[in-house]
Design an enzyme around this catalytic site. Structure first.
Site, short mmCIF file in Angstrom:
data_model
loop_
_atom_site.label_atom_id
_atom_site.label_comp_id
_atom_site.label_asym_id
_atom_site.label_seq_id
_atom_site.Cartn_x
_atom_site.Cartn_y
_atom_site.Cartn_z
N ARG A 1 -10.82 -0.54 -6.99
CA ARG A 1 -10.64 0.18 -5.72
C ARG A 1 -10.61 -0.81 -4.55
O ARG A 1 -11.55 -1.58 -4.35
CB ARG A 1 -11.79 1.19 -5.56
CG ARG A 1 -11.71 2.02 -4.30
CD ARG A 1 -12.80 3.10 -4.31
NE ARG A 1 -13.05 3.61 -2.98
CZ ARG A 1 -12.30 4.54 -2.37
NH1 ARG A 1 -11.27 5.04 -2.99
NH2 ARG A 1 -12.60 4.95 -1.15
N ASP B 1 0.86 -1.18 0.00
CA ASP B 1 0.00 0.00 0.00
C ASP B 1 0.90 1.24 0.00
O ASP B 1 2.07 1.17 0.39
CB ASP B 1 -0.87 -0.07 1.26
CG ASP B 1 -1.57 1.24 1.55
OD1 ASP B 1 -2.21 1.78 0.62
OD2 ASP B 1 -1.45 1.73 2.71
N ASP C 1 -0.05 5.23 0.84
CA ASP C 1 -0.19 6.25 1.90
C ASP C 1 -0.30 5.60 3.28
O ASP C 1 -1.19 4.79 3.53
CB ASP C 1 -1.43 7.12 1.62
CG ASP C 1 -1.33 7.81 0.26
OD1 ASP C 1 -0.21 8.21 -0.12
OD2 ASP C 1 -2.36 7.90 -0.44
#
Ligand SMILES: [Zn+2]
Length: 447
Positions: free
Chosen positions: A379, A276, A278
């Site tokens: 998403r 991932d 952030d």
């Protein structure tokens, strides 16, 4: 398809170790202890992929290379030679063997690099660009700051080729030329026209300048194609390394013996650590809209460097709804990712892929990009990005991991069939819990 291997290099630094052996004949052992010369391993790999018609251009200790491989029949190949006894530049020989090349694209490989590559995949990429005269094999490396850089458009056409001495943008993608190419011979004919020289004169004295006429591959054949949509960058995480110094030779030997060289050939299934962005790679600041706000977290470069050295691929998987919200354009997001790659590269770490979801499901906000306001498949917590990366890079998801700081990451990882690691002291069914990426990577590598 025919293959030309440029095997005339002197390899002056590595020759300290092997003064009587030309560089392509330097031996390495595989994981079973079988010893062959580097070029022999490469030729066998080419043969097994259907590339058995090869021409070697040789000069330094040419006769040793010729007597080692002969006509190739012992290896089930057809090997021919072009012996360069006058200085032609590294591409001069191509003009001398123009007839042998015929009219179809050929592989042009530099024997200075040690490689094990799924060439059929690269050739398919070349064919998918009908206007391509050249495809360059490009890859991220652990020292982009002192390497030449290839800059390409979104369609992979090469727009600029920077040497390490050239000025470069502050933030750039870690994309380096590896010396492996697919070339359409029409390029040679176009170069003759453009430069107005007679191929017969190469290696002879230019009556005007009194200098020997030599042709340099990168400078005179390839770089003039920048910006013309005739040359494309084929990005790949496969094994290509220079072994020009004793230290690099030692690393190459280790990698052969560990089986890493052939394992990274994309015809073999890969294992990856999906990461991932952030809050995992960079400091969490909510929606990251400004490039100045992008800062690597402590230990991240070291963690990714460990992944790079481990045989796992390092692939970023990130939701970036800021694109759908109209806050960051795709070009700005690319620049943020260039910053990420530049900062990692400064510390010897690199990414094998970056996959982002630009979408967001909720419509009705000012400034939004309507066509991206959809309920997509990519998403997170949906597994779409991971599945796409797996498809692109032949990744076996059951041997792979998803690492992130949120529930979305664990859920997406599980749906994709990966192991999962969570950077938060919370139980969401993950196999590894850690505070930082480095801690998680250390645990994965020991798993
Ligand atoms: Zn999406």
């Amino acid at each position: 398809m025919k293959t030309v291997i440029m095997a005339g290099g002197k390899g002056t630094r590595i020759s300290q170790l092997f003064p009587d052996i030309p560089k392509p004949l330097i031996p390495v052992r595989d994981k079973n202890g079988v010893e062959k010369s580097v070029l022999e391993w490469e030729l066998l790999s080419l043969r097994d992929q259907g590339y058995s018609e090869v021409l070697l251009t040789v000069s330094h200790m040419a006769e040793k290379i010729q007597s080692y491989f002969g006509d190739g029949s012992k290896m089930g190949m057809k090997i021919e030679y072009f012996v360069e006894d006058e200085p032609l530049g590294n591409a001069g020989a191509l003009f001398k063997i123009r007839e042998w090349l015929g009219s179809d694209p050929f592989l042009l490989l530099n024997a200075d690099a040690v490689f094990d590559v799924d060439f059929n995949r690269m050739v398919d990429f070349h064919k998918s660009h009908s206007d391509a005269l050249v495809t360059l094999f490009t890859h991220p490396n652990s020292h982009p700051y002192d390497s030449g850089l290839i800059i390409a458009e979104d369609d992979h056409s090469v727009s600029a080729w920077l040497t390490k001495e050239d000025n470069r943008p502050q933030w750039y993608k870690n994309r380096v030329n590896a010396g492996l190419h697919v070339v359409d011979p029409a390029l040679l004919d176009m170069t003759i026209q453009r430069m107005e020289f007679n191929p017969e004169d190469i290696g002879g004295i230019d009556p005007k300048t009194q200098k020997v006429i030599k042709i340099d591959l990168d400078r005179q054949l390839l770089k003039p194609l920048c910006g013309l949509h005739r040359m494309y960058a084929y990005d790949s995480p496969e094994y290509v390394k220079d072994m020009g110094t004793p230290e690099r030779y030692e690393q190459v030997c280790k990698d052969y013996f560990a089986g890493v060289v052939s394992a990274k050939n994309l015809s073999n299934s890969q294992k990856a650590i999906f990461i991932d962005r952030d809050g995992t790679i960079n400091k969490y600041v909510g929606f990251l809209n400004h490039i100045e706000d992008f800062e690597l977290l402590p230990g991240v470069a070291e963690a990714i460097r460990k992944i790079n050295e481990s045989g796992f691929l390092a692939v970023v998987i990130t939701n970036q709804p800021v694109v759908a919200r109209g806050e960051v354009s795709v070009a700005e997001l690319n620049e943020i990712h260039d910053k990420m790659e530049t900062l990692l590269g400064q510390e010897g770490a690199y990414l094998d892929g970056i996959y982002y979801c630009p979408h967001h499901p909720d419509k009705g906000f000012e400034g939004e990009v309507i066509e991206l306001k959809i309920d997509c498949d990519c998403r997170k917590p949906k597994p779409g990005l991971i599945l796409r990366a797996a498809q692109d890079l032949n990744i076996d998801l059951t041997r792979s991991w998803m690492v992130g700081d949120g529930k979305n990451d664990v859920t997406a990882g599980k749906k994709a069939g990966c192991h999962t690691a969570l950077l938060k002291r919370e139980s969401l069914g993950q196999e590894i819990t850690a505070d930082y990426l480095l801690e998680a990577v250390d645990a994965i590598l020991k798993w």
